[in-house]
Design a protein around this motif. Structure first.
Motif, short mmCIF file in Angstrom:
data_model
loop_
_atom_site.label_atom_id
_atom_site.label_comp_id
_atom_site.label_asym_id
_atom_site.label_seq_id
_atom_site.Cartn_x
_atom_site.Cartn_y
_atom_site.Cartn_z
N LEU A 7 0.83 -1.20 0.00
CA LEU A 7 0.00 0.00 0.00
C LEU A 7 0.87 1.26 0.00
N VAL A 8 1.94 1.26 0.76
CA VAL A 8 2.85 2.41 0.78
C VAL A 8 3.53 2.58 -0.58
N VAL A 9 3.89 1.47 -1.21
CA VAL A 9 4.46 1.54 -2.56
C VAL A 9 3.44 2.16 -3.52
N GLY A 10 2.18 1.77 -3.38
CA GLY A 10 1.12 2.35 -4.21
C GLY A 10 0.98 3.84 -4.00
N ILE A 11 1.07 4.28 -2.75
CA ILE A 11 0.99 5.72 -2.45
C ILE A 11 2.16 6.45 -3.10
N ALA A 39 4.41 14.29 -24.88
CA ALA A 39 3.98 12.89 -24.86
C ALA A 39 5.17 11.93 -24.87
N LEU A 40 6.26 12.34 -25.49
CA LEU A 40 7.44 11.49 -25.57
C LEU A 40 8.47 11.79 -24.49
N SER A 41 8.17 12.73 -23.61
CA SER A 41 9.15 13.11 -22.59
C SER A 41 9.30 12.00 -21.55
N PRO A 42 10.51 11.80 -21.06
CA PRO A 42 10.75 10.76 -20.06
C PRO A 42 9.89 10.92 -18.81
N SER A 43 9.67 12.16 -18.38
CA SER A 43 8.88 12.34 -17.16
C SER A 43 7.44 11.88 -17.36
N LEU A 44 6.87 12.11 -18.53
CA LEU A 44 5.50 11.64 -18.78
C LEU A 44 5.47 10.11 -18.89
N VAL A 45 6.42 9.55 -19.60
CA VAL A 45 6.45 8.09 -19.78
C VAL A 45 6.64 7.40 -18.43
N VAL A 46 7.57 7.87 -17.62
CA VAL A 46 7.79 7.26 -16.30
C VAL A 46 6.56 7.48 -15.41
N GLY A 47 5.93 8.65 -15.53
CA GLY A 47 4.71 8.90 -14.77
C GLY A 47 3.62 7.89 -15.11
N LEU A 48 3.45 7.59 -16.39
CA LEU A 48 2.46 6.60 -16.79
C LEU A 48 2.82 5.21 -16.29
N ILE A 49 4.10 4.88 -16.31
CA ILE A 49 4.55 3.59 -15.77
C ILE A 49 4.24 3.52 -14.27
N LEU A 50 4.48 4.62 -13.57
CA LEU A 50 4.18 4.65 -12.14
C LEU A 50 2.69 4.48 -11.87
N PHE A 55 -1.63 0.87 -9.94
CA PHE A 55 -2.75 -0.04 -10.15
C PHE A 55 -2.42 -1.45 -9.65
N ALA A 56 -1.21 -1.93 -9.96
CA ALA A 56 -0.80 -3.26 -9.52
C ALA A 56 -0.75 -3.34 -7.99
N ALA A 57 -0.21 -2.31 -7.36
CA ALA A 57 -0.16 -2.29 -5.89
C ALA A 57 -1.56 -2.24 -5.30
N TYR A 58 -2.43 -1.46 -5.92
CA TYR A 58 -3.82 -1.36 -5.47
C TYR A 58 -4.50 -2.73 -5.55
N ALA A 59 -4.36 -3.40 -6.67
CA ALA A 59 -4.98 -4.72 -6.85
C ALA A 59 -4.42 -5.73 -5.86
N LEU A 60 -3.11 -5.71 -5.67
CA LEU A 60 -2.48 -6.63 -4.72
C LEU A 60 -2.93 -6.35 -3.29
N ALA A 61 -3.01 -5.08 -2.94
CA ALA A 61 -3.49 -4.72 -1.60
C ALA A 61 -4.93 -5.16 -1.39
N LEU A 62 -5.76 -5.03 -2.44
CA LEU A 62 -7.16 -5.45 -2.33
C LEU A 62 -7.29 -6.95 -2.09
#
Length: 118
Positions: A7-11, A39-50, A55-62
């Motif tokens: 959950l902390v990782v998700g936050i 759209a191609l900037s690293p900060s946006l791409v990494v933000g989308l990955i985060l 989502f994965a952390a949320y699902a795992l926590a649930l």
């Protein structure tokens, strides 16, 4: 214990994504910068990955905690981290009522987690 770490990782991932996307789109006013550049900037791409990690952390926590705990803790935790980061990273002004609201939300999250027997 691991469920709370997830959950902390998700936050952290949620807040990090918001901060990185804000960094990416704040360049739109720069002459010569297009939406494609953003759209191609690293900060946006990494933000989308985060956000994907969030989502994965949320699902795992649930899978291990009740929805009435996971959703408010993840959401409110991210709100508090983003609000603090907006002051330190972007020099944004946060008023006293906003600070009080964040403290009340944080208190609510603490009460939710303390009241959870899992």
């Amino acid at each position: 214990m691991l469920k709370w770490v997830v959950l902390v990782v998700g936050i952290g991932a949620n807040a990090g994504a918001s901060i990185l996307i804000k960094i990416a789109v704040s360049r739109i006013e720069t002459p010569g910068i297009s939406w494609l550049d953003i759209a191609l900037s690293p900060s946006l791409v990494v933000g989308l990955i985060l956000y994907g990690i969030t989502f994965a952390a949320y699902a795992l926590a649930l899978a291990h905690l009740p929805l009435h705990v996971v959703h408010p803790v993840l959401t409110a935790g991210a709100i508090a981290v983003v609000a603090a980061s907006s002051v330190f990273v972007f020099n944004e002004f946060v008023s006293l009522p906003v600070l009080i609201g964040i403290m009340l939300v944080s208190l609510g999250v603490i009460l939710i987690t303390i009241g959870t027997k899992q």
